[in-house]
Design an enzyme around this catalytic site. Structure first.
Site, PDB file in Angstrom:
ATOM      1  N   TRP A 328      88.299 -44.320  21.617  1.00 29.64           N
ATOM      2  CA  TRP A 328      88.952 -45.477  21.090  1.00 29.64           C
ATOM      3  C   TRP A 328      89.480 -46.215  22.122  1.00 29.64           C
ATOM      4  O   TRP A 328      89.603 -47.577  22.066  1.00 29.64           O
ATOM      5  CB  TRP A 328      89.762 -45.435  19.989  1.00 29.64           C
ATOM      6  CG  TRP A 328      90.302 -46.456  19.115  1.00 29.64           C
ATOM      7  CD1 TRP A 328      90.040 -47.243  18.296  1.00 29.64           C
ATOM      8  CD2 TRP A 328      91.679 -46.796  19.513  1.00 29.64           C
ATOM      9  NE1 TRP A 328      90.887 -48.210  18.034  1.00 29.64           N
ATOM     10  CE2 TRP A 328      91.922 -47.988  18.649  1.00 29.64           C
ATOM     11  CE3 TRP A 328      92.696 -46.612  20.416  1.00 29.64           C
ATOM     12  CZ2 TRP A 328      93.237 -48.771  18.644  1.00 29.64           C
ATOM     13  CZ3 TRP A 328      93.922 -46.995  20.518  1.00 29.64           C
ATOM     14  CH2 TRP A 328      94.220 -48.207  19.513  1.00 29.64           C
ATOM     15  N   HIS A 329      90.287 -45.711  22.773  1.00 31.85           N
ATOM     16  CA  HIS A 329      91.354 -46.192  24.093  1.00 31.85           C
ATOM     17  C   HIS A 329      90.444 -47.044  24.903  1.00 31.85           C
ATOM     18  O   HIS A 329      90.889 -48.129  25.507  1.00 31.85           O
ATOM     19  CB  HIS A 329      92.083 -45.238  24.699  1.00 31.85           C
ATOM     20  CG  HIS A 329      93.346 -44.845  23.849  1.00 31.85           C
ATOM     21  ND1 HIS A 329      93.199 -43.807  22.847  1.00 31.85           N
ATOM     22  CD2 HIS A 329      94.608 -45.230  23.656  1.00 31.85           C
ATOM     23  CE1 HIS A 329      94.309 -43.775  22.540  1.00 31.85           C
ATOM     24  NE2 HIS A 329      94.963 -44.635  22.735  1.00 31.85           N
ATOM     25  N   GLY A 330      89.177 -46.647  25.396  1.00 31.89           N
ATOM     26  CA  GLY A 330      88.508 -47.455  26.267  1.00 31.89           C
ATOM     27  C   GLY A 330      87.025 -46.850  26.646  1.00 31.89           C
ATOM     28  O   GLY A 330      86.969 -45.679  26.199  1.00 31.89           O
ATOM     29  N   PHE A 503      92.615 -52.199  25.158  1.00 27.50           N
ATOM     30  CA  PHE A 503      92.075 -51.258  24.198  1.00 27.50           C
ATOM     31  C   PHE A 503      91.664 -51.967  23.039  1.00 27.50           C
ATOM     32  O   PHE A 503      91.376 -51.574  21.959  1.00 27.50           O
ATOM     33  CB  PHE A 503      92.884 -50.142  23.822  1.00 27.50           C
ATOM     34  CG  PHE A 503      93.559 -49.453  25.002  1.00 27.50           C
ATOM     35  CD1 PHE A 503      92.604 -49.311  26.062  1.00 27.50           C
ATOM     36  CD2 PHE A 503      94.881 -48.981  25.148  1.00 27.50           C
ATOM     37  CE1 PHE A 503      93.104 -48.633  27.275  1.00 27.50           C
ATOM     38  CE2 PHE A 503      95.345 -48.160  26.239  1.00 27.50           C
ATOM     39  CZ  PHE A 503      94.275 -48.206  27.567  1.00 27.50           C
TER      40      PHE A 503
END
Lengths: 503, 318
Positions: A328-330, A503
């Site tokens: 999800w962060h990247g 993000f």
């Protein structure tokens, strides 16, 4: 528009605030909501206005599906289809705008050919507003709404500028009911004052501490990516600097969002509770990015089965949740490794607890100061190791810094540092310096400043308490830091973008 | 309302705390405080001697390259050299002159070329802001409102960390080369920078180009430096003579005649100002330079100062 920029602080915020408070007081609440909706559109469109269609299109589709789910009776054949369509729509948006390039790159890597596709610019905040809308649909499906929302209420909830780009990931049941309350856009003096002080403290974290740590992080991670081998002290300085940068950057942003909410009479959820004081990884995830942890728990871990199907399944669910949390962060494998490390840490922590708590005297053992201190040190070390993968520009660079962090690349200390302690270089150095910060004598002032920022950052992070503290305490902090905040915001170099914007 | 007033009070207190902290308490003794100690010594000498006197002012070029001690001997006129560093900027340097020069005095400005064309922001971006706020608060009004705020809010955490490190080194006995005993003549000239001591900088000097290569930038200026023109007026009103000359430079590049003409035209706007060039065009071979392309070594400093003294005698006699 950055919260720490002059256009936001001098023009956008005062105009938006005065407009909202005036409309609420002298006209009506609906006009105030429309004003906030317009202001949020300006705030988002200031970055790239064509993406406004994406934001408001996504809002409209989700609201329509949510409303349909409300209206259809349980067991209606269209209901399940509507829900699946809604979730697929949101995940599809995330895939196209966030993961498509990553997907193509991996296909190219695996099969060794080039695919010529257009590069997509990641729309700001898409991960945040998509998650909020998934939560809305999931709750609509389970009929968990406290109220029926109007479209305007829903649109204000998703697009409200303080939380639009990087959270906190506000839950609709926490936010929308506040739009009906007396205090919406009519804050008390205490709320307003608390908001102002929290914003100033947030600006201090972001513009003074995080931006102050940023050059060290960029330099050392950049040199590692370029092939320099970081030795023990270098790797620790790089890691501690990034641990500080990401914490102050993101918690500073969250503070400003919470403070801005209070100026408009709205209470936003807390996102951090002194995470670097955690004495275990489980404790860390109760204190770090709380709104994301809560979302992942409620909408991923528990639906996967949580801890209801035995220990092994629990650890698998934990690992899956953290891997997806990392992704999800990247869109990069380094984020997946970061998530995987935390999944493994959590599994080990739960396993250790389940075994250790069965032993005699366990409660006393866990309550002792020595155990807590050891737990803190181990947690801090493990979190630091994972941060290396989160920040590194490539997997190779991460492995290089991680090796330094674990002592495999030898030790080097700058001669000036050794001289300060009356030591000679030969008695200490077991490796060649890896970065210009340590090797170049002309960089001595930079190294001193970097070390100063890291030590101050650690002191601030470790002296924070889990709760926000009293307004009186905040006023004292403001008196100590406001000069540095004015310097950084109005007279320093331009503020850097918040890390979580990507993000 | 009381709660909001408390926040305002806290912000005001914070600004006062910041100002006190950086304006009174914290200093960088090796890179900022040094200027105060050197200026104080120079001003004290300047105040002690009676008019008419010669005041030499510029950056580190004239500090190393012009010797008031020699000029004083050659002309019989007392002389004080208040030059220190270009980075302090035109404004601060001229404000120092105003504190020392009295009616009847002669001010000599052998300015480095870049002092003419660097704009105020480029020069102030370095050390004059913290210097003024910490050590010469009386100069602050001359900055104007905008620049005063920039100066007041110059100090960040990096400055603080480096200040603490410098203070610790200073307390441990470390000194800036300007600050070491015997480095300054009573007249404020730098001394001890002999050709022999400069041998270690020989390779560096060989790599440098002549600073005269910067002169076309002066020729390209559309307007003169406003503070210099204002200074001419200030001096004229007080019967203070202003003489300008070129800085010492390598003889590898001939001075730009257009730039010289331009500077001369600025000086010519004042009845009490004049710009002169020595017969050697203020140029010397690289062997005459100490550690930079603008710093003559002590032997050539003396030769250069004798030439300047002769020129000054000639100009002051009519």
């Amino acid at each position: 528009m950055l919260f720490s920029s002059v256009p936001f602080l001098v023009y956008f915020l005062p105009v938006t605030l005065i407009g909202a408070l005036t409309l609420r007081r002298w006209w009506n609440v609906e006009a105030c909501k429309l004003w906030l909706l317009g202001a949020s559109a300006v705030f988002y469109g200031y970055w790239d206005w064509p993406y406004l269609t994406l934001l408001f299109g996504s809002i409209a589709v989700n609201f329509f599906i949510g409303r349909k789910l409300d209206l259809l009776e349980d067991g209606h054949p269209q209901r399940r289809m509507m829900f699946i369509t809604g979730i697929a729509f949101n995940l599809g948006l995330l895939f196209v705008f966030k993961y498509f390039d990553f997907f193509i790159n991996n296909i190219e890597f695996m099969f060794g050919f080039d695919i010529n596709v257009f590069k997509i610019v990641l729309p700001l905040g898409i991960s945040f507003f998509t998650f909020q809308q998934i939560a809305f649909l999931a709750d609509s499906n389970k009929r968990k709404h406290i109220l029926n929302y109007s479209f305007i209420d829903y649109a204000v909830f998703i697009s409200f500028f303080p939380q639009l780009i990087a959270g906190p990931i506000v839950h609709h049941n926490d936010f929308v009911p506040q739009l009906k309350e007396k205090r919406f856009a009519r804050p008390t003096g205490e709320m307003f004052a608390a908001g102002l002080t929290i914003i100033i403290i947030g600006l201090f974290k972001k513009s003074v501490l995080a931006d102050g740590l940023s050059p060290t992080v960029d330099l050392m991670f950049g040199e590692a990516a370029a092939g320099a081998t970081l030795t023990l002290l270098e790797a620790w300085l790089a890691t501690l600097a990034f641990a500080g940068q990401i914490y102050f950057d993101f918690s500073g942003y969250s503070d400003i969002a919470v403070g801005l909410g209070l100026l408009f009479g709205l209470k936003m959820p807390e996102n951090f509770a002194a995470p670097y004081r955690s004495t275990s990884i489980i404790d860390f995830w109760r204190r770090w990015h709380i709104t994301l942890s809560t979302f992942l728990r409620d909408y991923l871990y528990i639906p996967l089965g949580g801890n209801r199907h035995g220990r092994a399944r629990r650890y698998i669910n934990l690992m899956a949740t953290m891997l997806l949390g990392g992704l999800w962060h990247g869109a990069a494998w380094t984020f997946v490794v970061w998530g995987g490390l935390h999944g493994a840490y959590l599994a080990v922590n739960h396993l250790f607890n389940s075994v250790a708590m069965r032993m005699r005297g366990a409660e006393r053992f866990f309550a002792s100061r020595v155990t807590k201190l050891a737990g803190w040190a181990l947690t801090f070390w493990a979190v630091g190791l994972a941060w290396i993968f989160f920040r590194a520009e490539s997997f190779d660079a991460a492995m290089n810094i991680a090796a330094g962090y674990l002592g495999f690349n030898g030790v080097y200390a700058p001669p000036q540092l050794l001289a300060m302690f009356g030591m000679v270089q030969e008695s200490f150095d077991f490796a060649a310096p890896g970065t210009s910060l340590f090797a170049d004598k002309a960089m001595w002032n930079e190294l001193l400043a970097s070390t100063g920022y890291v030590l101050l950052g650690l002191a601030v992070a470790l002296s924070q308490t889990a709760l926000r503290g009293s307004q009186r305490g905040r006023l004292i902090i403001v008196a100590l830091v406001v000069g540095l905040v004015i310097q950084a915001v109005f007279f320093g170099k331009a503020s850097e973008e918040f890390i979580y914007f990507q993000f | 309302m009381a709660a909001i007033l408390k926040v305002i009070a806290s912000i005001v207190t914070g600004i006062l705390v910041y100002t006190f902290f950086f304006g009174v308490l914290i200093d960088k003794p090796l890179s900022v405080g040094i200027f105060d100690r050197v200026y104080s010594a120079k001003r004290a000498y300047g105040d002690a001697i009676k008019a008419p006197k010669i005041v030499v002012a510029g950056g580190s070029g004239p500090f190393f390259s012009v010797r008031c001690e020699t000029i004083e001997k050659e002309t019989g006129i007392p002389c004080v050299n208040i030059s220190i560093a270009v980075a302090l900027g035109r404004e601060t340097i001229l404000e120092q002159v105003k504190q020392v020069a009295k009616p009847g005095d002669t001010v000599l400005l052998p300015w480095e070329f870049r002092m003419y064309f660097l704009d105020a922001d480029e020069m102030r971006a370095r050390i004059s802001f913290p210097y003024i706020i910490r050590h010469e608060k009386q100069l602050a009004p001359a900055l104007g409102a905008d620049h005063f705020l920039e100066a007041l809010f110059y100090f960040d955490l990096k400055y603080l960390f480096n200040a603490l490190a410098e203070t610790s080194r200073y307390m441990g006995g470390h000194r800036h080369s300007f600050d070491k005993e015997g480095r300054l003549t009573p007249q404020g000239d730098y001394q001890g920078h002999t050709a022999n001591a400069g041998e270690k900088f020989r390779d560096k000097i060989d790599d440098f180009h002549s600073s005269a290569e910067e002169m076309p930038k002066i020729a390209a200026l559309e307007t003169p430096p406003s503070r210099l023109m204002a200074f001419f007026k200030w001096a004229e009103a007080r019967n203070i003579r202003v003489l300008g000359t070129l800085p010492s430079s390598f003889d590898t590049t001939a001075p730009d005649q257009k730039a010289i003409g331009k500077i001369q035209s600025w000086y010519a706007t004042s009845d009490t100002a004049e710009f002169f060039v020595l017969d050697n065009l203020n140029q010397y071979s690289k062997g005459c330079f100490f550690d930079s392309r603008e710093h003559l070594n002590e032997e050539c400093q003396t030769i250069h100062s004798k030439k300047i003294a002769a020129a000054l005698s000639s100009h002051l006699s009519h």
